[in-house]
Write a protein that holds these residues in place. Structure first.
Motif, PDB file in Angstrom:
ATOM      1  N   LYS A  43       0.711  -1.268  -0.006  1.00 28.65           N
ATOM      2  CA  LYS A  43      -0.111  -0.047  -0.159  1.00 28.65           C
ATOM      3  C   LYS A  43       0.757   1.242  -0.014  1.00 28.65           C
ATOM      4  CE  LYS A  43      -4.043  -1.684   2.258  1.00 28.65           C
ATOM      5  NZ  LYS A  43      -4.815  -1.756   3.426  1.00 28.65           N
ATOM      6  N   TYR A  62      -0.623   4.198   1.159  1.00 32.43           N
ATOM      7  CA  TYR A  62      -0.763   5.063   2.240  1.00 32.43           C
ATOM      8  C   TYR A  62      -1.166   3.910   3.489  1.00 32.43           C
ATOM      9  CZ  TYR A  62      -5.128   5.494  -0.041  1.00 32.43           C
ATOM     10  OH  TYR A  62      -6.324   5.245  -0.783  1.00 32.43           O
ATOM     11  N   TYR A  63      -1.045   3.918   4.630  1.00 33.71           N
ATOM     12  CA  TYR A  63      -1.398   3.093   5.779  1.00 33.71           C
ATOM     13  C   TYR A  63      -0.973   3.669   7.164  1.00 33.71           C
ATOM     14  CZ  TYR A  63       3.705   1.931   5.199  1.00 33.71           C
ATOM     15  OH  TYR A  63       5.096   1.948   4.856  1.00 33.71           O
ATOM     16  N   THR A  68      -8.629  11.833  -1.796  1.00 34.83           N
ATOM     17  CA  THR A  68      -8.749  10.324  -1.245  1.00 34.83           C
ATOM     18  C   THR A  68      -8.146   9.942  -0.148  1.00 34.83           C
ATOM     19  OG1 THR A  68      -9.083   9.839  -4.030  1.00 34.83           O
ATOM     20  CG2 THR A  68      -8.869   7.859  -2.205  1.00 34.83           C
ATOM     21  N   GLN A  69      -6.613  10.294  -0.155  1.00 32.98           N
ATOM     22  CA  GLN A  69      -6.071  10.199   1.135  1.00 32.98           C
ATOM     23  C   GLN A  69      -6.333  10.866   2.415  1.00 32.98           C
ATOM     24  OE1 GLN A  69      -1.496   9.126   0.973  1.00 32.98           O
ATOM     25  NE2 GLN A  69      -1.931  10.154  -1.420  1.00 32.98           N
ATOM     26  N   ARG A  70      -6.890  12.064   1.911  1.00 32.69           N
ATOM     27  CA  ARG A  70      -7.348  13.049   3.115  1.00 32.69           C
ATOM     28  C   ARG A  70      -8.382  12.359   3.820  1.00 32.69           C
ATOM     29  NH1 ARG A  70      -8.459  17.534   1.153  1.00 32.69           N
ATOM     30  NH2 ARG A  70      -7.320  17.755  -0.968  1.00 32.69           N
ATOM     31  N   GLU A  71      -9.529  11.896   2.701  1.00 33.44           N
ATOM     32  CA  GLU A  71     -10.853  11.326   3.278  1.00 33.44           C
ATOM     33  C   GLU A  71     -10.317  10.150   4.196  1.00 33.44           C
ATOM     34  OE1 GLU A  71     -13.852  11.919   3.507  1.00 33.44           O
ATOM     35  OE2 GLU A  71     -13.484  13.907   2.960  1.00 33.44           O
ATOM     36  N   TRP A  72      -9.282   9.210   3.682  1.00 31.94           N
ATOM     37  CA  TRP A  72      -8.968   8.090   4.256  1.00 31.94           C
ATOM     38  C   TRP A  72      -8.265   8.399   5.656  1.00 31.94           C
ATOM     39  CZ3 TRP A  72      -4.005   7.086   6.062  1.00 31.94           C
ATOM     40  CH2 TRP A  72      -3.644   5.889   6.671  1.00 31.94           C
ATOM     41  N   LEU A  73      -7.409   9.506   5.704  1.00 28.85           N
ATOM     42  CA  LEU A  73      -6.711   9.999   7.012  1.00 28.85           C
ATOM     43  C   LEU A  73      -7.703  10.407   7.987  1.00 28.85           C
ATOM     44  CD1 LEU A  73      -4.002  10.911   8.500  1.00 28.85           C
ATOM     45  CD2 LEU A  73      -4.160  13.194   7.219  1.00 28.85           C
ATOM     46  N   LYS A 118     -10.638   9.493   8.440  1.00 29.91           N
ATOM     47  CA  LYS A 118     -11.364   8.117   8.797  1.00 29.91           C
ATOM     48  C   LYS A 118     -10.616   7.582   9.814  1.00 29.91           C
ATOM     49  CE  LYS A 118     -14.668   7.160   5.129  1.00 29.91           C
ATOM     50  NZ  LYS A 118     -14.633   7.090   4.061  1.00 29.91           N
ATOM     51  N   ASP A 119      -9.228   7.363   9.679  1.00 26.14           N
ATOM     52  CA  ASP A 119      -8.293   6.689  10.000  1.00 26.14           C
ATOM     53  C   ASP A 119      -7.919   7.217  11.562  1.00 26.14           C
ATOM     54  OD1 ASP A 119      -5.793   4.596  10.158  1.00 26.14           O
ATOM     55  OD2 ASP A 119      -4.777   6.652  10.676  1.00 26.14           O
TER      56      ASP A 119
END
Ligand SMILES: [Fe+2]
Ligand SMILES: [Fe+2]
Length: 358
Positions: free
Chosen positions: A135, A137-138, A190-195, A197-198
């Motif tokens: 991945k 980003y993780y 996309t990554q900011r949305e993931w971040l 939630k994370d």
């Protein structure tokens, strides 16, 4: 083999001398923190820029920088809990380069977490890198600290997908330091949305350490020491008490504090960049808090290259710069001043002035 028992300061100071007399640099490190169980260390190696020449030939200097960092990291006592490789493993994103670099990193006797660099990405948009490292980003948790890795080297779709006649051309345009055809880096929605939630999964007092390749702050756009959506990422990190961002890419010592976030750069094993002001006739483009590193000669290949040993105590990091041919540095969070500061640096009048090259 000769065995020396040194404290870390001596080890870091003497590493070059030890290498010169062919002794193994064995370090004895004493940590004296109140709650020892929570403290740990990890190592950081970045920007190897492994460059394929043709056939089985690679640029030797860049190979040697990474080989040395791997060897020294394997000899650390106590052992770091893990190693982060901070991106730009390859120079032009080629499979030969990524494979050759990965083979060297495989010699590390620790778990390795990898960060995507623009030199790894822009030939095939990260496809081969992902085959090797998974991945882009993780996150993971370690001894009470929440670690996050982002791919911060994305850019606008039009630039990535439409502008260039070939993938090779796109890679070459992004590989240039001061190329006006380059495009600003970004983390992207996309990554900011993931971040978001994370980060929602952890409490606000959990220490957060985030790894990116480009700085998640705006330093100098002319050289892409810059992340276009830095403020948006910083805003997501704002509710947390202890936040550290560690980045590669700039090949020089930088540190800064923006609101609740401490920033630390790490060195390259390949070559050092001069500070922008010494090359581009630009006004100073340095994070305010940074004391520039001593640079005897920015064009001496081993001046200010190296790797880092990082202590994490109570969620705050102290970055110890192990520089191959330069004065070692130690930059840690000062709880009184609430920002990172050099533990020891040379007074202004004792520094070697940086040379200017135009
Ligand atoms: Fe780099
Ligand atoms: Fe880079």
């Amino acid at each position: 083999m000769c065995t020396l028992h040194l404290n870390r300061r001596e080890f870091l100071k003497g590493a070059g001398a030890l290498a010169a007399v062919s002794c193994l640099p064995v370090s004895m490190v004493e940590l004296a923190f109140a709650d020892k169980k929570k403290n740990f260390t990890f190592a950081y190696i970045s920007d190897a820029h492994i460059q394929h020449i043709g056939g089985a030939k690679f640029v030797r200097n860049w190979d040697r920088g990474l080989i040395r960092a791997v060897a020294e990291t394997n000899l650390l006592v106590p052992k770091p809990d893990f190693v982060v490789f901070g991106g730009d493993l390859a120079q032009l994103g080629k499979r030969e380069e990524l494979d050759h670099g990965a083979e060297m990193l495989d010699k590390l006797s620790y778990k390795v977490y990898s960060v995507m660099g623009e030199h790894d990405y822009y030939l095939d948009l990260g496809e081969y890198w992902s085959k090797l490292y998974g991945k882009q980003y993780y996150s993971w948790d370690h001894k009470g600290v929440h670690f996050i890795t982002l791919n911060s080297v994305l850019t606008y779709d039009e630039w990535t997908h439409e502008r260039w006649p070939s993938a090779q051309q796109r890679m070459l345009e992004m590989a240039g330091l001061d190329n006006p055809n380059g495009s600003p880096f970004m983390v992207g929605e996309t990554q900011r949305e993931w971040l978001k939630k994370d980060l929602a999964k952890i409490s606000k007092d959990t220490p957060v350490v985030l790894f990116s390749h480009s700085p998640i702050q705006k330093i100098y756009k002319g050289w892409n020491f810059w992340t276009e959506d830095a403020e948006d990422v910083q805003a997501l990190l704002k509710p947390f008490t202890d936040v550290t961002v560690i980045y590669g890419h700039v090949h020089q010592v930088q540190y800064n504090q923006i609101a609740n976030i401490s920033f630390h750069s790490v060195m390259a094993t390949a070559w050092p960049w001069p500070y922008p002001e010494s090359y581009a006739q630009a006004k100073s483009h340095l994070p305010k808090l940074t004391v520039p590193m001593n640079r005897a000669d920015p064009f001496f290949e081993r001046d200010a290259t190296g790797w880092q040993f990082i202590d994490v105590a109570s969620g705050r990091v102290t970055v110890e710069y192990n520089l191959y041919n330069n004065q070692n540095r130690k930059v840690g969070f000062d709880p009184g001043k609430k920002h990172p500061e050099d533990a020891a640096f040379q007074a202004e009048d004792k520094r070697i002035p940086p040379q200017t090259h135009y």
